[in-house]
Scaffold this motif. Structure first.
Motif, PDB file in Angstrom:
ATOM      1  N   ARG A 180      51.677 -41.920  49.081  1.00 25.65           N
ATOM      2  CA  ARG A 180      52.564 -42.294  50.170  1.00 25.65           C
ATOM      3  C   ARG A 180      54.002 -42.097  49.707  1.00 25.65           C
ATOM      4  O   ARG A 180      54.401 -42.620  48.666  1.00 25.65           O
ATOM      5  N   ILE A 181      54.767 -41.349  50.497  1.00 27.21           N
ATOM      6  CA  ILE A 181      56.162 -41.060  50.140  1.00 27.21           C
ATOM      7  C   ILE A 181      57.051 -42.174  50.666  1.00 27.21           C
ATOM      8  O   ILE A 181      56.815 -42.726  51.748  1.00 27.21           O
ATOM      9  N   ASP A 182      58.061 -42.519  49.892  1.00 24.26           N
ATOM     10  CA  ASP A 182      59.010 -43.550  50.294  1.00 24.26           C
ATOM     11  C   ASP A 182      59.597 -43.236  51.665  1.00 24.26           C
ATOM     12  O   ASP A 182      59.959 -42.098  51.963  1.00 24.26           O
ATOM     13  N   TYR A 183      59.673 -44.269  52.506  1.00 22.09           N
ATOM     14  CA  TYR A 183      60.086 -44.065  53.907  1.00 22.09           C
ATOM     15  C   TYR A 183      61.476 -43.434  54.001  1.00 22.09           C
ATOM     16  O   TYR A 183      61.703 -42.504  54.782  1.00 22.09           O
ATOM     17  N   THR A 184      62.423 -43.939  53.191  1.00 25.38           N
ATOM     18  CA  THR A 184      63.796 -43.413  53.252  1.00 25.38           C
ATOM     19  C   THR A 184      63.826 -41.943  52.876  1.00 25.38           C
ATOM     20  O   THR A 184      64.509 -41.121  53.493  1.00 25.38           O
ATOM     21  N   TYR A 185      63.054 -41.595  51.858  1.00 26.89           N
ATOM     22  CA  TYR A 185      62.993 -40.212  51.388  1.00 26.89           C
ATOM     23  C   TYR A 185      62.242 -39.349  52.395  1.00 26.89           C
ATOM     24  O   TYR A 185      62.626 -38.213  52.688  1.00 26.89           O
ATOM     25  N   ALA A 186      61.148 -39.901  52.957  1.00 29.67           N
ATOM     26  CA  ALA A 186      60.310 -39.130  53.877  1.00 29.67           C
ATOM     27  C   ALA A 186      61.014 -38.863  55.202  1.00 29.67           C
ATOM     28  O   ALA A 186      60.742 -37.860  55.868  1.00 29.67           O
ATOM     29  N   SER A 187      61.922 -39.757  55.613  1.00 27.69           N
ATOM     30  CA  SER A 187      62.613 -39.587  56.891  1.00 27.69           C
ATOM     31  C   SER A 187      63.514 -38.360  56.907  1.00 27.69           C
ATOM     32  O   SER A 187      63.890 -37.869  57.973  1.00 27.69           O
ATOM     33  N   GLN A 188      63.853 -37.863  55.715  1.00 29.91           N
ATOM     34  CA  GLN A 188      64.727 -36.694  55.629  1.00 29.91           C
ATOM     35  C   GLN A 188      63.926 -35.406  55.416  1.00 29.91           C
ATOM     36  O   GLN A 188      64.506 -34.350  55.176  1.00 29.91           O
ATOM     37  N   MET A 189      62.595 -35.485  55.520  1.00 34.77           N
ATOM     38  CA  MET A 189      61.744 -34.324  55.238  1.00 34.77           C
ATOM     39  C   MET A 189      60.958 -33.937  56.480  1.00 34.77           C
ATOM     40  O   MET A 189      60.630 -34.774  57.322  1.00 34.77           O
ATOM     41  N   THR A 190      60.650 -32.658  56.540  1.00 31.12           N
ATOM     42  CA  THR A 190      59.757 -32.177  57.595  1.00 31.12           C
ATOM     43  C   THR A 190      58.315 -32.439  57.177  1.00 31.12           C
ATOM     44  O   THR A 190      58.034 -32.784  56.022  1.00 31.12           O
ATOM     45  N   GLU A 191      57.386 -32.295  58.123  1.00 32.14           N
ATOM     46  CA  GLU A 191      55.974 -32.504  57.816  1.00 32.14           C
ATOM     47  C   GLU A 191      55.500 -31.528  56.743  1.00 32.14           C
ATOM     48  O   GLU A 191      54.694 -31.874  55.880  1.00 32.14           O
ATOM     49  N   GLU A 192      56.012 -30.325  56.784  1.00 33.02           N
ATOM     50  CA  GLU A 192      55.633 -29.326  55.781  1.00 33.02           C
ATOM     51  C   GLU A 192      56.132 -29.733  54.399  1.00 33.02           C
ATOM     52  O   GLU A 192      55.424 -29.574  53.400  1.00 33.02           O
ATOM     53  N   GLN A 193      57.355 -30.245  54.357  1.00 36.96           N
ATOM     54  CA  GLN A 193      57.906 -30.703  53.077  1.00 36.96           C
ATOM     55  C   GLN A 193      57.140 -31.923  52.545  1.00 36.96           C
ATOM     56  O   GLN A 193      56.925 -32.052  51.337  1.00 36.96           O
ATOM     57  N   LYS A 194      56.735 -32.803  53.445  1.00 37.58           N
ATOM     58  CA  LYS A 194      55.949 -33.972  53.023  1.00 37.58           C
ATOM     59  C   LYS A 194      54.637 -33.537  52.400  1.00 37.58           C
ATOM     60  O   LYS A 194      54.234 -34.028  51.342  1.00 37.58           O
ATOM     61  N   SER A 195      53.954 -32.612  53.051  1.00 36.54           N
ATOM     62  CA  SER A 195      52.675 -32.124  52.533  1.00 36.54           C
ATOM     63  C   SER A 195      52.850 -31.462  51.173  1.00 36.54           C
ATOM     64  O   SER A 195      52.030 -31.649  50.265  1.00 36.54           O
ATOM     65  N   ALA A 196      53.938 -30.693  51.032  1.00 40.79           N
ATOM     66  CA  ALA A 196      54.204 -30.009  49.758  1.00 40.79           C
ATOM     67  C   ALA A 196      54.494 -31.023  48.658  1.00 40.79           C
ATOM     68  O   ALA A 196      54.043 -30.859  47.514  1.00 40.79           O
ATOM     69  N   GLU A 197      55.231 -32.096  48.995  1.00 38.62           N
ATOM     70  CA  GLU A 197      55.559 -33.123  48.001  1.00 38.62           C
ATOM     71  C   GLU A 197      54.312 -33.887  47.575  1.00 38.62           C
ATOM     72  O   GLU A 197      54.117 -34.182  46.386  1.00 38.62           O
ATOM     73  N   ILE A 198      53.459 -34.213  48.538  1.00 36.44           N
ATOM     74  CA  ILE A 198      52.206 -34.911  48.207  1.00 36.44           C
ATOM     75  C   ILE A 198      51.325 -34.038  47.328  1.00 36.44           C
ATOM     76  O   ILE A 198      50.721 -34.507  46.356  1.00 36.44           O
ATOM     77  N   GLU A 199      51.246 -32.752  47.647  1.00 37.20           N
ATOM     78  CA  GLU A 199      50.437 -31.825  46.840  1.00 37.20           C
ATOM     79  C   GLU A 199      50.997 -31.714  45.429  1.00 37.20           C
ATOM     80  O   GLU A 199      50.247 -31.630  44.452  1.00 37.20           O
ATOM     81  N   ARG A 200      52.340 -31.702  45.327  1.00 41.82           N
ATOM     82  CA  ARG A 200      52.969 -31.633  44.003  1.00 41.82           C
ATOM     83  C   ARG A 200      52.618 -32.861  43.169  1.00 41.82           C
ATOM     84  O   ARG A 200      52.315 -32.760  41.974  1.00 41.82           O
ATOM     85  N   LYS A 201      52.633 -34.042  43.799  1.00 44.99           N
ATOM     86  CA  LYS A 201      52.297 -35.265  43.082  1.00 44.99           C
ATOM     87  C   LYS A 201      50.834 -35.273  42.647  1.00 44.99           C
ATOM     88  O   LYS A 201      50.503 -35.710  41.550  1.00 44.99           O
ATOM     89  N   LYS A 202      49.955 -34.791  43.512  1.00 42.08           N
ATOM     90  CA  LYS A 202      48.536 -34.730  43.165  1.00 42.08           C
ATOM     91  C   LYS A 202      48.308 -33.833  41.960  1.00 42.08           C
ATOM     92  O   LYS A 202      47.603 -34.209  41.001  1.00 42.08           O
TER      93      LYS A 202
END
Length: 251
Positions: A180-202
């Motif tokens: 789960r990405i931090d809300y403040t950080y996630a609010s500045q990202m697109t859905e594609e960027q969120k998915s990429a960030e989650i994949e990077r963390k995994k």
């Protein structure tokens, strides 16, 4: 005839009762410092102690005769067969830290012990008394993916350890991870960027699991200098994984 016998028994009982009363009366009126009084007092206390002793065993449901056989009343404490070793944990971002933990290693079956160490690297990091509570090292240790279920075979050739892994199990480990990405950080990202960030963390967490496993095996087997990985018996990598499974990793 029967009445006569009952009278004889009753008279005999009264005689014994009178004798007992006389004996008790003499004890009560005898001088306290006499030899007989001290003897009676000693026997009385002795019997009280014996009765209390037996009563305790009855209440506890134990056999007092077991005291005659050593170690049958109370079991000896079991010795802990585990030994304290160093297991490496990680912050999930590619940094690993040594943590002391008690682990059961037989020392007789090399493959079994290696598999145990691989599993321990993926367990939660318990508190290590050598690491202060306030240190960033302790705070940042993460629960790593457990690689134990993915191990198919283990070989050792001199100073080389070969681990054959099941690729499908590793892919399932990645898909089962939840982030789960931090809300403040996630609010500045697109859905594609969120998915990429989650994949990077995994992928970072799985890479950290491999690195922690590698350091743990090198730490506990000084005769090992190289570790090689196979995926279903073949050389290969997982897409996006920074830890290269196709390379031979040296100490």
């Amino acid at each position: 005839m029967n009445l006569q016998k009952i009278k004889e028994i009753w008279n005999r009982f009264l005689t014994h009762l009178d004798t007992f009363y006389t004996w008790v009366f003499e004890l009560a009126t005898r001088a306290a410092d006499s030899k007989e009084s001290k003897r009676i007092l000693f026997l009385t206390y002795s019997w009280i102690i014996v009765l209390l002793f037996l009563t305790g065993f009855i209440l506890a449901g134990k056999n007092p005769l077991k005291l005659l056989v050593p170690f049958t009343l109370y079991d000896l404490p079991n010795l802990d067969p585990r030994k304290e070793i160093v297991i490496y944990g990680s912050d999930g971002e590619g940094q690993v830290f040594p943590v002391k933990r008690k682990v059961l290693l037989t020392g007789e079956d090399f493959r079994h012990d290696v598999l145990t160490l691989v599993g321990e690297a993926g367990e939660s990091s318990y508190f290590d008394p050598t690491v202060p509570n306030a240190s960033a090292q302790y705070r940042n240790l993460k629960k790593l993916p457990n690689l134990q279920d993915s191990v198919i075979s283990i070989w050792k050739r001199g100073d080389l350890l070969i681990l054959d892994l099941r690729k499908s199990t590793l892919e399932n480990l990645l898909s089962d991870m939840k982030f789960r990405i931090d809300y403040t950080y996630a609010s500045q990202m697109t859905e594609e960027q969120k998915s990429a960030e989650i994949e990077r963390k995994k992928l970072g967490l799985l890479s950290s699991a491999f690195l922690a496993t590698e350091k743990t095996l090198f730490e506990n087997y000084p005769d090992l200098n190289r570790i090689e990985y196979k995926l279903g018996g073949e050389v290969g990598d997982l897409p996006g994984l920074s830890y290269l499974l196709s390379s031979i990793h040296t100490r």
